[in-house]
Motif scaffolding. Structure first.
Motif, PDB file in Angstrom:
ATOM      1  N   ASN A 256       0.715  -1.104  -0.038  1.00 54.35           N
ATOM      2  CA  ASN A 256      -0.005  -0.269  -0.629  1.00 54.35           C
ATOM      3  C   ASN A 256       0.839   0.982  -0.516  1.00 54.35           C
ATOM      4  O   ASN A 256       1.820   1.296   0.147  1.00 54.35           O
ATOM      5  N   PRO A 257       0.547   2.674  -0.675  1.00 49.45           N
ATOM      6  CA  PRO A 257       1.048   3.515  -0.640  1.00 49.45           C
ATOM      7  C   PRO A 257       1.275   3.923   1.459  1.00 49.45           C
ATOM      8  O   PRO A 257       0.812   3.480   2.392  1.00 49.45           O
ATOM      9  N   PRO A 258       2.954   4.628   1.260  1.00 48.88           N
ATOM     10  CA  PRO A 258       3.387   4.958   2.703  1.00 48.88           C
ATOM     11  C   PRO A 258       1.885   5.801   3.561  1.00 48.88           C
ATOM     12  O   PRO A 258       1.197   6.417   2.815  1.00 48.88           O
ATOM     13  N   SER A 259       2.412   5.440   4.934  1.00 49.31           N
ATOM     14  CA  SER A 259       1.332   6.052   5.644  1.00 49.31           C
ATOM     15  C   SER A 259       1.686   7.110   5.614  1.00 49.31           C
ATOM     16  O   SER A 259       0.265   8.311   5.661  1.00 49.31           O
ATOM     17  N   LYS A 260       2.354   8.122   5.494  1.00 48.79           N
ATOM     18  CA  LYS A 260       2.913   9.486   5.684  1.00 48.79           C
ATOM     19  C   LYS A 260       3.565  10.075   4.505  1.00 48.79           C
ATOM     20  O   LYS A 260       2.837  11.558   4.369  1.00 48.79           O
ATOM     21  N   SER A 261       2.886   9.771   3.159  1.00 48.57           N
ATOM     22  CA  SER A 261       2.556  10.118   2.228  1.00 48.57           C
ATOM     23  C   SER A 261       0.952  10.572   1.861  1.00 48.57           C
ATOM     24  O   SER A 261       0.328  10.505   2.129  1.00 48.57           O
ATOM     25  N   SER A 262       0.558  11.261   0.543  1.00 49.21           N
ATOM     26  CA  SER A 262      -0.630  12.027   0.176  1.00 49.21           C
ATOM     27  C   SER A 262      -1.687  10.917   0.198  1.00 49.21           C
ATOM     28  O   SER A 262      -2.640  11.064   0.720  1.00 49.21           O
ATOM     29  N   LEU A 263      -1.032  10.053  -0.372  1.00 51.09           N
ATOM     30  CA  LEU A 263      -2.083   9.263  -0.814  1.00 51.09           C
ATOM     31  C   LEU A 263      -2.158   8.347   0.678  1.00 51.09           C
ATOM     32  O   LEU A 263      -3.382   7.859   1.156  1.00 51.09           O
ATOM     33  N   GLY A 264      -1.285   7.560   1.235  1.00 54.35           N
ATOM     34  CA  GLY A 264      -1.783   7.410   2.811  1.00 54.35           C
ATOM     35  C   GLY A 264      -2.000   7.880   3.075  1.00 54.35           C
ATOM     36  O   GLY A 264      -3.111   7.165   4.183  1.00 54.35           O
ATOM     37  N   ILE A 265      -2.099   8.848   3.475  1.00 55.32           N
ATOM     38  CA  ILE A 265      -3.000  10.219   4.404  1.00 55.32           C
ATOM     39  C   ILE A 265      -4.647  10.117   4.170  1.00 55.32           C
ATOM     40  O   ILE A 265      -5.334   9.474   4.891  1.00 55.32           O
ATOM     41  N   TRP A 266      -4.902  10.161   2.671  1.00 49.70           N
ATOM     42  CA  TRP A 266      -5.584   9.845   2.122  1.00 49.70           C
ATOM     43  C   TRP A 266      -6.074   8.745   2.516  1.00 49.70           C
ATOM     44  O   TRP A 266      -7.959   8.834   3.287  1.00 49.70           O
ATOM     45  N   ALA A 267      -5.915   7.648   2.507  1.00 54.12           N
ATOM     46  CA  ALA A 267      -6.252   6.192   2.529  1.00 54.12           C
ATOM     47  C   ALA A 267      -6.328   6.325   4.097  1.00 54.12           C
ATOM     48  O   ALA A 267      -8.096   5.623   4.390  1.00 54.12           O
ATOM     49  N   ASN A 268      -5.884   6.611   4.995  1.00 54.17           N
ATOM     50  CA  ASN A 268      -6.255   6.710   6.409  1.00 54.17           C
ATOM     51  C   ASN A 268      -7.762   7.454   7.135  1.00 54.17           C
ATOM     52  O   ASN A 268      -8.350   6.996   8.129  1.00 54.17           O
ATOM     53  N   ASP A 269      -8.098   8.664   5.802  1.00 55.32           N
ATOM     54  CA  ASP A 269      -8.841   9.628   6.466  1.00 55.32           C
ATOM     55  C   ASP A 269     -10.288   9.022   5.735  1.00 55.32           C
ATOM     56  O   ASP A 269     -11.080   9.384   6.885  1.00 55.32           O
ATOM     57  N   THR A 270      -9.811   8.479   4.800  1.00 56.63           N
ATOM     58  CA  THR A 270     -10.966   7.869   4.276  1.00 56.63           C
ATOM     59  C   THR A 270     -12.061   6.672   5.006  1.00 56.63           C
ATOM     60  O   THR A 270     -12.868   6.691   5.516  1.00 56.63           O
ATOM     61  N   ILE A 271     -10.416   5.396   5.571  1.00 60.80           N
ATOM     62  CA  ILE A 271     -11.061   4.996   6.764  1.00 60.80           C
ATOM     63  C   ILE A 271     -11.737   5.100   7.925  1.00 60.80           C
ATOM     64  O   ILE A 271     -12.707   4.975   8.484  1.00 60.80           O
ATOM     65  N   LYS A 272     -11.686   6.349   8.766  1.00 59.25           N
ATOM     66  CA  LYS A 272     -12.047   6.949   9.700  1.00 59.25           C
ATOM     67  C   LYS A 272     -12.872   7.666   9.455  1.00 59.25           C
ATOM     68  O   LYS A 272     -13.491   7.682   9.887  1.00 59.25           O
ATOM     69  N   LYS A 273     -13.286   7.786   7.914  1.00 57.06           N
ATOM     70  CA  LYS A 273     -14.660   8.654   7.609  1.00 57.06           C
ATOM     71  C   LYS A 273     -15.913   7.478   7.328  1.00 57.06           C
ATOM     72  O   LYS A 273     -16.749   7.799   7.960  1.00 57.06           O
ATOM     73  N   TYR A 274     -15.255   6.281   7.071  1.00 56.15           N
ATOM     74  CA  TYR A 274     -16.278   5.473   6.867  1.00 56.15           C
ATOM     75  C   TYR A 274     -16.286   4.701   7.393  1.00 56.15           C
ATOM     76  O   TYR A 274     -18.053   4.490   8.509  1.00 56.15           O
ATOM     77  N   ARG A 275     -16.081   4.571   8.978  1.00 52.59           N
ATOM     78  CA  ARG A 275     -16.144   3.971  10.247  1.00 52.59           C
ATOM     79  C   ARG A 275     -17.211   4.988  11.146  1.00 52.59           C
ATOM     80  O   ARG A 275     -17.648   5.204  11.798  1.00 52.59           O
ATOM     81  N   ASN A 276     -16.940   6.572  11.009  1.00 53.78           N
ATOM     82  CA  ASN A 276     -17.716   7.168  11.516  1.00 53.78           C
ATOM     83  C   ASN A 276     -18.761   6.960  11.256  1.00 53.78           C
ATOM     84  O   ASN A 276     -19.536   7.227  11.916  1.00 53.78           O
ATOM     85  N   TRP A 277     -19.085   6.850   9.884  1.00 49.02           N
ATOM     86  CA  TRP A 277     -20.207   6.376   9.346  1.00 49.02           C
ATOM     87  C   TRP A 277     -20.854   5.742   9.911  1.00 49.02           C
ATOM     88  O   TRP A 277     -22.081   5.827   9.726  1.00 49.02           O
TER      89      TRP A 277
END
Length: 284
Positions: free
Chosen positions: A129-150
């Motif tokens: 997967n993209p590195p967690s600190k890259s822009s794509l990695g940050i976007w993926a983590n944020d997407t998972i967080k929003k999905y969980r909150n939903w």
């Protein structure tokens, strides 16, 4: 020498942004200067009037004024000088030398674009997967967080459509399962039970409403045990929101505070005594 702190980095970032704004103002001023040239004495009507005046001046003043007019240029162009606060060419070169880019920021990527970028990265680098600190990695983590909150009901809508979620899942994107989300919810409840003194934002807002009912005002002194620091933080977060910075203040919280008469003036509440402000206003 002390190491640079996070505050130093934020101050430097704001200063660089200010210099970029000054460059844009310099460019705008240059364009305005070129377009705002004022030309006098260049049209036919002014030439004819000047000829008539020249003849009259020759008869009345012996040609002295005529000589002065002849020495001046028939067309005078006025160009306003640039504002002294704008950056000079030398300053722009110095900033560019140390790596400051004055190019306009790229447009914000859409959710569809981000999904396609993640899928492309995954296909080219599978199973990584993209590195967690890259822009794509940050976007993926944020997407998972929003999905969980939903799924937990903390936000009304999901930022992904079913079609995009299906494309991401087929490419290897892992969304949290219902069992994982339920475990996360229980973990949060356990943490709140272990820390009973930790209140949510709504808890503090309820305390603020109760304070107003009991005291008749919203002038909370800074040394008030429960609400002093909290009300101070709300003003700080509001100022961040106005400056376009990352802030915990959102429209819903702002609406709630304003509905009970809370204000965001920059008053140092540490220097005042508890009680309503002069005049009986609800200044918070």
């Amino acid at each position: 020498k002390r190491l640079p702190s996070r505050q130093d980095d934020e101050n430097l970032a704001r200063w660089i942004q200010k210099q970029k704004q000054r460059v844009l103002e310099s460019i705008a001023a240059t364009a305005t200067t070129t377009g705002d040239e004022v030309t006098t004495g260049g049209d036919d009507s002014s030439n004819s009037n000047s000829n008539n005046n020249k003849n009259e001046n020759e008869s009345t003043s012996g040609g002295s004024i005529m000589d002065n007019n002849a020495a001046a240029s028939p067309t005078t162009t006025y160009r306003p000088s640039p504002s002294p606060k704008l950056l000079s060419t030398e300053q722009v070169v110095q900033l560019a030398t140390v790596g400051v880019s004055f190019a306009p920021p790229p447009p914000k990527a859409t959710i569809e674009t981000r999904c396609q970028e993640w899928i492309r990265y995954r296909l080219e680098n599978a199973p990584k997967n993209p590195p967690s600190k890259s822009s794509l990695g940050i976007w993926a983590n944020d997407t998972i967080k929003k999905y969980r909150n939903w799924k937990l009901g903390k936000q009304k809508t999901c930022n992904l459509t079913p079609a995009l979620m299906d494309q991401l899942t087929k490419a290897g994107f892992v969304f949290p399962t219902d069992q994982e989300i339920e475990a996360f919810r229980k973990q949060q409840i356990e943490q709140e039970q272990k820390n009973p003194t930790k209140h949510s934002w709504d808890d503090y807002f309820g305390l603020l409403q109760k304070y107003k009912e009991e005291q008749g005002h919203l002038t909370v002194p800074r040394n008030e045990p429960k609400l002093g620091n909290w009300t101070h933080r709300q003003r700080k977060e509001y100022n961040k929101l106005k400056r376009g910075e990352k802030s915990t203040m959102n429209p819903e919280r702002l609406k709630k505070l304003l509905s009970i008469g809370f204000t965001f003036s920059n008053i140092d509440w540490r220097k005042i005594r508890p009680g309503p402000p002069p005049g009986g206003g609800n200044d918070g």
